[in-house]
Design a protein around this motif. Structure first.
Motif, PDB file in Angstrom:
ATOM      1  N   GLU A 175      40.277  29.337  43.558  1.00  0.00           N
ATOM      2  CA  GLU A 175      41.546  29.995  43.791  1.00  0.00           C
ATOM      3  C   GLU A 175      42.572  29.991  43.126  1.00  0.00           C
ATOM      4  O   GLU A 175      43.416  30.772  42.888  1.00  0.00           O
ATOM      5  CB  GLU A 175      41.848  29.712  45.458  1.00  0.00           C
ATOM      6  N   ILE A 176      42.940  28.779  42.543  1.00  0.00           N
ATOM      7  CA  ILE A 176      43.992  28.341  41.686  1.00  0.00           C
ATOM      8  C   ILE A 176      43.975  29.128  40.651  1.00  0.00           C
ATOM      9  O   ILE A 176      44.800  29.813  39.915  1.00  0.00           O
ATOM     10  CB  ILE A 176      44.131  26.841  41.519  1.00  0.00           C
ATOM     11  N   GLU A 177      42.649  29.117  40.030  1.00  0.00           N
ATOM     12  CA  GLU A 177      42.468  29.859  38.750  1.00  0.00           C
ATOM     13  C   GLU A 177      42.518  31.285  38.851  1.00  0.00           C
ATOM     14  O   GLU A 177      43.136  32.170  37.890  1.00  0.00           O
ATOM     15  CB  GLU A 177      41.094  29.605  38.162  1.00  0.00           C
ATOM     16  N   LYS A 178      42.077  31.900  40.098  1.00  0.00           N
ATOM     17  CA  LYS A 178      42.111  33.431  40.281  1.00  0.00           C
ATOM     18  C   LYS A 178      43.852  33.932  40.491  1.00  0.00           C
ATOM     19  O   LYS A 178      43.907  34.596  39.737  1.00  0.00           O
ATOM     20  CB  LYS A 178      41.663  33.724  41.700  1.00  0.00           C
ATOM     21  N   GLN A 179      44.736  32.923  40.883  1.00  0.00           N
ATOM     22  CA  GLN A 179      45.952  33.321  41.253  1.00  0.00           C
ATOM     23  C   GLN A 179      46.659  33.163  39.891  1.00  0.00           C
ATOM     24  O   GLN A 179      47.577  34.007  39.664  1.00  0.00           O
ATOM     25  CB  GLN A 179      46.523  32.085  42.075  1.00  0.00           C
ATOM     26  N   LEU A 180      46.206  32.204  38.987  1.00  0.00           N
ATOM     27  CA  LEU A 180      46.840  31.983  37.631  1.00  0.00           C
ATOM     28  C   LEU A 180      46.471  33.453  36.823  1.00  0.00           C
ATOM     29  O   LEU A 180      47.396  34.005  36.193  1.00  0.00           O
ATOM     30  CB  LEU A 180      46.116  31.034  36.759  1.00  0.00           C
ATOM     31  N   LEU A 181      45.442  33.942  36.967  1.00  0.00           N
ATOM     32  CA  LEU A 181      45.083  35.241  36.225  1.00  0.00           C
ATOM     33  C   LEU A 181      45.807  36.538  36.903  1.00  0.00           C
ATOM     34  O   LEU A 181      46.147  37.308  36.168  1.00  0.00           O
ATOM     35  CB  LEU A 181      43.728  35.344  36.001  1.00  0.00           C
ATOM     36  N   GLU A 182      45.795  36.394  38.190  1.00  0.00           N
ATOM     37  CA  GLU A 182      46.492  37.523  38.874  1.00  0.00           C
ATOM     38  C   GLU A 182      48.239  37.355  38.483  1.00  0.00           C
ATOM     39  O   GLU A 182      48.657  38.462  38.022  1.00  0.00           O
ATOM     40  CB  GLU A 182      46.513  37.371  40.235  1.00  0.00           C
ATOM     41  N   VAL A 183      48.664  36.348  38.377  1.00  0.00           N
ATOM     42  CA  VAL A 183      50.250  36.171  38.144  1.00  0.00           C
ATOM     43  C   VAL A 183      50.650  36.360  36.817  1.00  0.00           C
ATOM     44  O   VAL A 183      51.598  37.072  36.443  1.00  0.00           O
ATOM     45  CB  VAL A 183      50.800  34.853  38.648  1.00  0.00           C
ATOM     46  N   LYS A 184      49.615  35.570  35.867  1.00  0.00           N
ATOM     47  CA  LYS A 184      50.289  35.386  34.438  1.00  0.00           C
ATOM     48  C   LYS A 184      49.684  36.645  33.776  1.00  0.00           C
ATOM     49  O   LYS A 184      50.324  36.909  32.642  1.00  0.00           O
ATOM     50  CB  LYS A 184      49.759  34.151  33.730  1.00  0.00           C
ATOM     51  N   LEU A 185      48.495  37.356  34.171  1.00  0.00           N
ATOM     52  CA  LEU A 185      48.061  38.304  33.189  1.00  0.00           C
ATOM     53  C   LEU A 185      47.933  39.680  33.924  1.00  0.00           C
ATOM     54  O   LEU A 185      47.534  40.623  33.507  1.00  0.00           O
ATOM     55  CB  LEU A 185      46.647  37.973  32.846  1.00  0.00           C
ATOM     56  N   GLY A 186      48.088  39.678  35.053  1.00  0.00           N
ATOM     57  CA  GLY A 186      48.266  40.825  36.122  1.00  0.00           C
ATOM     58  C   GLY A 186      46.769  41.452  36.382  1.00  0.00           C
ATOM     59  O   GLY A 186      46.602  42.735  36.524  1.00  0.00           O
ATOM     60  N   TRP A 187      45.695  40.375  36.119  1.00  0.00           N
ATOM     61  CA  TRP A 187      44.246  41.061  36.416  1.00  0.00           C
ATOM     62  C   TRP A 187      44.021  41.180  37.887  1.00  0.00           C
ATOM     63  O   TRP A 187      44.638  40.617  38.910  1.00  0.00           O
ATOM     64  CB  TRP A 187      43.375  39.861  35.957  1.00  0.00           C
ATOM     65  N   VAL A 188      43.339  42.197  38.304  1.00  0.00           N
ATOM     66  CA  VAL A 188      43.077  42.729  39.588  1.00  0.00           C
ATOM     67  C   VAL A 188      41.615  42.217  39.822  1.00  0.00           C
ATOM     68  O   VAL A 188      40.533  42.369  39.601  1.00  0.00           O
ATOM     69  CB  VAL A 188      43.142  44.204  39.670  1.00  0.00           C
ATOM     70  N   PHE A 189      41.634  41.591  41.294  1.00  0.00           N
ATOM     71  CA  PHE A 189      40.422  41.110  42.082  1.00  0.00           C
ATOM     72  C   PHE A 189      40.498  41.887  43.200  1.00  0.00           C
ATOM     73  O   PHE A 189      41.023  41.631  44.221  1.00  0.00           O
ATOM     74  CB  PHE A 189      40.489  39.678  42.123  1.00  0.00           C
ATOM     75  N   PRO A 190      39.707  42.872  43.425  1.00  0.00           N
ATOM     76  CA  PRO A 190      39.381  43.641  44.639  1.00  0.00           C
ATOM     77  C   PRO A 190      38.446  42.823  45.448  1.00  0.00           C
ATOM     78  O   PRO A 190      37.873  42.042  45.218  1.00  0.00           O
ATOM     79  CB  PRO A 190      38.984  45.028  44.215  1.00  0.00           C
ATOM     80  N   ASP A 191      38.305  43.439  46.763  1.00  0.00           N
ATOM     81  CA  ASP A 191      37.447  43.058  47.736  1.00  0.00           C
ATOM     82  C   ASP A 191      36.033  43.515  47.018  1.00  0.00           C
ATOM     83  O   ASP A 191      35.873  44.847  47.136  1.00  0.00           O
ATOM     84  CB  ASP A 191      37.582  43.552  49.149  1.00  0.00           C
ATOM     85  N   SER A 192      35.037  42.703  46.702  1.00  0.00           N
ATOM     86  CA  SER A 192      33.875  43.127  46.106  1.00  0.00           C
ATOM     87  C   SER A 192      32.868  43.613  46.981  1.00  0.00           C
ATOM     88  O   SER A 192      32.131  44.831  46.679  1.00  0.00           O
ATOM     89  CB  SER A 192      33.279  41.870  45.570  1.00  0.00           C
ATOM     90  N   GLY A 193      32.954  43.453  48.209  1.00  0.00           N
ATOM     91  CA  GLY A 193      32.171  43.944  49.426  1.00  0.00           C
ATOM     92  C   GLY A 193      32.467  45.661  49.488  1.00  0.00           C
ATOM     93  O   GLY A 193      31.424  46.406  49.690  1.00  0.00           O
ATOM     94  N   SER A 194      33.897  45.742  49.500  1.00  0.00           N
ATOM     95  CA  SER A 194      34.215  47.321  49.571  1.00  0.00           C
ATOM     96  C   SER A 194      33.832  48.077  48.404  1.00  0.00           C
ATOM     97  O   SER A 194      33.289  49.205  48.528  1.00  0.00           O
ATOM     98  CB  SER A 194      35.632  47.641  50.008  1.00  0.00           C
ATOM     99  N   LEU A 195      33.637  47.369  47.266  1.00  0.00           N
ATOM    100  CA  LEU A 195      33.439  48.110  46.101  1.00  0.00           C
ATOM    101  C   LEU A 195      31.684  48.356  45.739  1.00  0.00           C
ATOM    102  O   LEU A 195      31.588  49.343  45.168  1.00  0.00           O
ATOM    103  CB  LEU A 195      33.797  47.129  44.659  1.00  0.00           C
ATOM    104  N   LEU A 196      31.115  47.363  46.248  1.00  0.00           N
ATOM    105  CA  LEU A 196      29.613  47.696  45.864  1.00  0.00           C
ATOM    106  C   LEU A 196      28.923  47.813  47.285  1.00  0.00           C
ATOM    107  O   LEU A 196      27.526  47.898  47.204  1.00  0.00           O
ATOM    108  CB  LEU A 196      29.160  46.016  45.404  1.00  0.00           C
ATOM    109  N   GLY A 197      29.520  48.064  48.190  1.00  0.00           N
ATOM    110  CA  GLY A 197      28.929  48.791  49.439  1.00  0.00           C
ATOM    111  C   GLY A 197      27.832  47.504  50.159  1.00  0.00           C
ATOM    112  O   GLY A 197      26.950  47.948  50.632  1.00  0.00           O
ATOM    113  N   SER A 198      28.508  46.140  49.855  1.00  0.00           N
ATOM    114  CA  SER A 198      27.421  45.229  50.439  1.00  0.00           C
ATOM    115  C   SER A 198      28.009  44.461  51.587  1.00  0.00           C
ATOM    116  O   SER A 198      29.058  45.049  51.942  1.00  0.00           O
ATOM    117  CB  SER A 198      27.219  44.145  49.297  1.00  0.00           C
TER     118      SER A 198
END
Length: 198
Positions: A175-198
């Protein structure tokens, strides 16, 4: 080039090259790429330089997976076996499946995929979608991962959602690594279930 590399390394990328400086790391991966292309073409070949960070990160197969969803899923290709093996390699030993099997009752399914992990036999039945992967496989893998670690494989759309398409990027992150990429680089991490229909 790749001014975001220090942040990416802080987020856990390229740990096996921790002793290299950023420019040395990029040069090392360029050399690996030259060797890869030389094997393909069977002569010395100088590929074009990396045009975006995703091409560089693809050389960290212990953390970053670029999965083509239209993956030639057919009974003879055993694509689900290959996908499970790739995620195992990228899991940092948190997802260690054995005896991976993929069985088809006909060329259009039903399909059954099974493996042993965390002391249990895991069985799931992906839907047949012509030659496309069923996103359920990623949900099953993450469920097993989370029995061992708080890290998980997250779908990443990259900066400005420019990585979303037929290929889907999965990155193993805390979770810390994810937040770093979101805050510092603006990378987007969507809800995977809704994207892939799982």
């Amino acid at each position: 080039m790749f001014e975001e590399l220090p942040i990416l390394r802080q987020a856990g990328f390229f740990k096996e090259y921790a002793e290299l400086k950023d420019d040395e790391l990029v040069n090392k991966i360029r050399q690996l790429r030259r060797e890869e292309y030389a094997k393909i073409f069977e002569y010395e070949y100088e590929p074009e330089d990396f045009s975006h960070i995703g091409q560089l990160l693809a050389y960290d197969e212990r953390k970053y997976l670029d999965i083509d969803l239209e993956a030639d899923v057919m009974s003879e290709n055993q694509v689900y076996v290959s996908v499970v093996e790739r995620f195992s390699k990228a899991s940092d030993n948190h997802f260690m499946p054995t005896d991976i099997q993929e069985a088809w009752q006909s060329d259009e399914g039903p399909i059954e995929v099974s493996f042993t992990c965390n002391g249990s036999r895991i069985v799931f039945k992906p839907k047949y979608h012509d030659d496309w992967l069923d996103g359920k496989v990623f949900t099953v893998i993450n469920k097993e991962m989370q029995k061992k670690t708080d890290e998980r494989f997250l779908i990443c759309l990259g900066p400005n959602e420019e990585w979303w398409g037929q290929n889907v990027v999965h990155i193993r992150l805390s979770e810390i690594e994810k937040q770093l990429l979101e805050v510092k680089l603006g990378w987007v991490f969507p809800d995977s279930g809704s994207l892939l229909g799982s």
